[in-house]
Design an enzyme around this catalytic site. Structure first.
Site, short mmCIF file in Angstrom:
data_model
loop_
_atom_site.label_atom_id
_atom_site.label_comp_id
_atom_site.label_asym_id
_atom_site.label_seq_id
_atom_site.Cartn_x
_atom_site.Cartn_y
_atom_site.Cartn_z
N ASP A 1 -3.86 7.64 4.47
CA ASP A 1 -3.36 6.30 4.76
C ASP A 1 -4.03 5.75 6.02
OD1 ASP A 1 -1.82 4.03 4.53
OD2 ASP A 1 -0.04 4.90 5.47
N GLU A 2 -4.11 4.42 6.15
CA GLU A 2 -4.65 3.73 7.33
C GLU A 2 -6.04 4.26 7.70
OE1 GLU A 2 -3.22 1.19 8.27
OE2 GLU A 2 -1.04 1.35 8.21
N ARG B 1 1.43 -11.30 10.10
CA ARG B 1 2.78 -10.79 10.40
C ARG B 1 3.85 -11.81 9.98
NH1 ARG B 1 1.50 -6.49 9.64
NH2 ARG B 1 -0.48 -7.48 9.16
N LYS C 1 0.82 -1.21 0.00
CA LYS C 1 0.00 0.00 0.00
C LYS C 1 0.85 1.26 0.00
CE LYS C 1 -0.80 0.54 4.98
NZ LYS C 1 -0.08 1.82 5.09
N THR C 2 1.97 1.25 0.75
CA THR C 2 2.83 2.43 0.77
C THR C 2 3.40 2.69 -0.61
OG1 THR C 2 3.43 2.02 3.09
CG2 THR C 2 4.88 3.46 1.82
N GLN D 1 -8.07 -5.09 9.21
CA GLN D 1 -7.03 -4.76 10.20
C GLN D 1 -7.44 -3.59 11.09
OE1 GLN D 1 -2.77 -5.26 8.87
NE2 GLN D 1 -3.68 -5.18 6.85
#
Length: 682
Positions: free
Chosen positions: A229-230, A603, A33-34, A260
């Site tokens: 973002d987020e 993770r 995503k970044t 998430q």
């Protein structure tokens, strides 16, 4: 010129090229995503959009800095994105210009948490709340300024009335709702008089400014493109700010993953991302489902877990990386066995060449790690504890140990100073006077009447409260370490935790965990010696020097979000622990707990281990069993090492008992983690 098509996958490229208008980018874990956001910004700059016309909002300054560096590298521009940073950072810049419209000076002060608590203390004194007279809070002291500050902050970020927040989240303080309202009004007045804003004010006041036509017109006009973002972690105020900034040009991209969303306790609202298409008609939805982090086997389990949530956008993560082993499930008899097992597996991984920094142990709550921490120290395996303080270094654990030290050695000056200084009215001077007369006592039973001779009225009240704790411990039927800790946990010290800390339940869980650890010791001095060694030497390496070796990571799942490791262990996936009983009582709590497990699973890059104690207590005092989440996972996706007793054994002694281990597979397919054993065998 950047070759976007070459450097991005098809999902990412679609966002970069077609990101005009309102867009919702559902970016699965490990999907880049970044990279997508930074390439979108680079594309806009290549199209001639001026940097000052782009607003990029992130949740940390670190994330903003990283994105700026990436964009600079892509575009070759010496400086880019003058309007990038956190919501609070953007709010501060605008308020510095327009604060006078709200009655503040341009030179307003930003209060940190200590400043806020100091002002709230004054407001509490001004309000003079009385002790609750009846009900659940009967006899309780009014909560500390720290607790009040947390309650008021949550109400503002969630945009909910104080009544609602206290009744649903901190019901023990319901008798004080009217006092909280008065304190909130007084706190707001005092801040305004001091030309000061706290962190919540930055957002609240920015939103208020954006309702002013001249401010709204300026920034909604300036920001032709808004990227956030987020977005799954935004609260109601932040979502409203995004709507205001993007209201004129309607070019807004929000990037996030509803799967998430795990921060509701901070007032994050998953409805912001779930309802985005309704708030912005014509929204284009993009899905980033190609995962560059984990193996296919790990992602299959993650997909299986999250599929049981109802309130979500359906998506399926697909592995781009190599295949690997199935996630392992290793039930253990009790928490001590679980700690021993995980420590042994970690040793084996390191011996086989996995770097320690590529190994992490994740857990739902901080107290779940205690047995493992003890075992890691014993084996000399160094570790970093993320998102909090190591178990034996936590303030409330040190408090408990200090009370026990006094039971063992009444002359322990350091322990006396620690426990006495907690009490209201007892400062260093009064504590020293008490210690001087206590030294004359012959045994622990003789100290009760010593305070009156040397203390003033206010300090005497503090001494009386200490004596409630002391007498509760003295009256313990069993003077074992566990018995004393249990007595302390039920004493007035519990009220102290409730009054002083917003997370008092979690601290009490830590103390209960300490009691479990203490079960292995009959003598108090043996227990204290072991606990002191755990505290003193865990940060030391060979020869007592600072440990500079590479370390494994222990962390709560909440703190692990955004990180990754080659091998991940998820501890205590047991009934009543994960999902937590408290979460199950909250609205939508079960689905957030499931998202939390999803975050833990994603993770892991190569290897994933699930463990849980089959019995509660460190020595198996009661049956526990696997988390309901393990039962939801498709059996074929897990390498299950449970002890399986075939139910037909109970009726036919000729039937074989099957064990799921490295070589033997069960004849039938049970649910993961299922077991059927006679209680007498435990």
């Amino acid at each position: 010129m950047v070759d976007f098509q070459k450097e991005l996958n098809a999902e990412q490229h679609a966002v970069v090229q077609k990101g005009d208008g309102p867009c919702l980018v559902l970016a699965g874990a490990g999907s880049g995503k970044t990279r997508t956001i930074t390439y979108r910004v680079a594309h806009l700059l290549e199209q001639g959009i001026k940097p000052e016309n782009i607003l990029l909002v992130t949740f940390t300054n670190k994330a903003a800095d990283e994105m700026r560096r990436r964009v600079q590298h892509l575009t070759g521009m010496p400086s880019v994105l003058p309007w990038s940073g956190t919501f609070h950072h953007v709010a501060y810049r605008i308020l510095r210009i327009y604060a006078p419209l709200l009655g503040y000076g341009n030179n307003f002060t930003v209060l940190d948490s200590d400043d806020s608590e100091s002002i709230i203390k004054l407001c509490i004194k001004e309000t003079k709340p009385e002790s609750a007279g009846s009900g659940q809070a009967a006899g309780k002291k009014f909560p500390s300024a720290r607790v009040v500050a947390n309650i008021l902050s949550y109400t503002r970020n969630a945009e909910l009335p104080i009544d609602n927040v206290v009744d649903t989240r901190w019901y023990q303080w319901t008798p004080y709702i009217e006092d909280f309202k008065q304190i909130a009004a007084s706190y707001a007045k005092r801040k305004k008089e001091a030309n000061a804003m706290d962190f919540d004010d930055l957002l609240v006041n920015l939103l208020q400014l954006l309702n002013a036509p001249q401010v709204h017109q300026k920034y909604a006009g300036q920001f032709k493109y808004v990227l956030v973002d987020e977005y799954q972690d935004t609260n109601k105020i932040q979502a409203s700010i995004v709507r205001q900034f993007s209201s004129l040009h309607n070019n807004v991209i929000v990037v996030g993953d509803d799967a998430q969303s795990i921060y509701s306790f901070r007032a994050a609202d998953i409805q912001n991302i779930l309802q985005f298409p309704n708030e912005f008609p014509g929204t284009k939805i993009f899905k980033l489902e190609s995962n560059y982090r984990s193996t296919e086997e790990i992602l299959e389990v993650a997909n299986s877990v999250i599929s049981h949530n109802q309130s979500q956008y359906k998506k399926t993560l697909k592995a781009i990386g190599h295949r690997g082993p199935k996630p392992f499930l290793y039930p253990q008899l009790d928490q001590q066995s679980e700690g021993n097992f995980v420590a042994s597996k970690i040793e084996a991984l390191i011996e086989k060449g996995t770097p320690p920094k590529e190994i992490a142990v994740l857990f739902r709550a901080s107290h779940h790690s205690q047995m493992l921490e003890v075992e890691l120290v014993r084996r000399g395996i160094p570790y970093d504890y993320r998102g909090g303080v190591r178990f034996f270094e936590r303030a409330h654990i040190k408090d408990v140990l200090s009370y026990l030290r006094l039971m063992n050695n009444i002359a322990d000056t350091a322990a006396w100073l620690r426990v006495l200084m907690h009490e209201e009215g007892i400062g260093p001077g009064a504590a020293q006077k008490l210690i001087a007369v206590i030294r004359e006592a012959k045994n622990i039973e003789e100290i009760s009447g010593l305070g009156a001779a040397v203390l003033g009225a206010k300090a005497q009240m503090g001494w009386n409260n200490f004596m409630k704790i002391w007498e509760a411990m003295l009256s313990s039927v069993v003077r074992s370490p566990t018995g004393l800790i249990d007595a302390l946990a039920q004493s007035a010290y519990r009220d102290y935790l409730d009054t002083e800390f917003i997370d008092s339940r979690e601290r009490l869980n830590d103390i209960n965990q300490l009691a479990l650890f203490a079960e292995r010791y009959d003598k108090l001095d043996d227990f204290l010696a072991e606990a002191t060694l755990e505290e003193s030497f865990r940060a030391l390496g060979e020869n007592g020097k600072e440990d500079t070796r590479e370390k494994i990571v222990l962390t709560t799942i909440h703190q692990a979000k955004g990180l990754e490791w080659a091998a991940v262990f998820v501890l205590n996936l047991s009934s009543g622990a994960f999902p937590s009983e408290r979460a199950l009582k909250e609205e939508n709590g079960l689905e957030e707990e499931r998202r939390l497990l999803y975050v833990a699973i994603t993770r892991a890059k190569k290897e994933l281990y699930f463990t849980f104690p089959m019995t509660g207590g460190s020595f198996g005092d009661f049956l526990s069993g696997p988390s309901m989440f393990l039962d939801e996972i498709d059996y074929d996706l897990i390498d299950d090492h449970s002890l399986l007793v075939n139910p037909t054994v109970l009726n036919d002694p000729k039937e074989d008992i099957s064990y799921i281990d490295e070589d033997v597979k069960p004849r039938k397919k049970p649910k993961p983690g299922s077991f059927l054993i006679d209680v007498d065998d435990l």
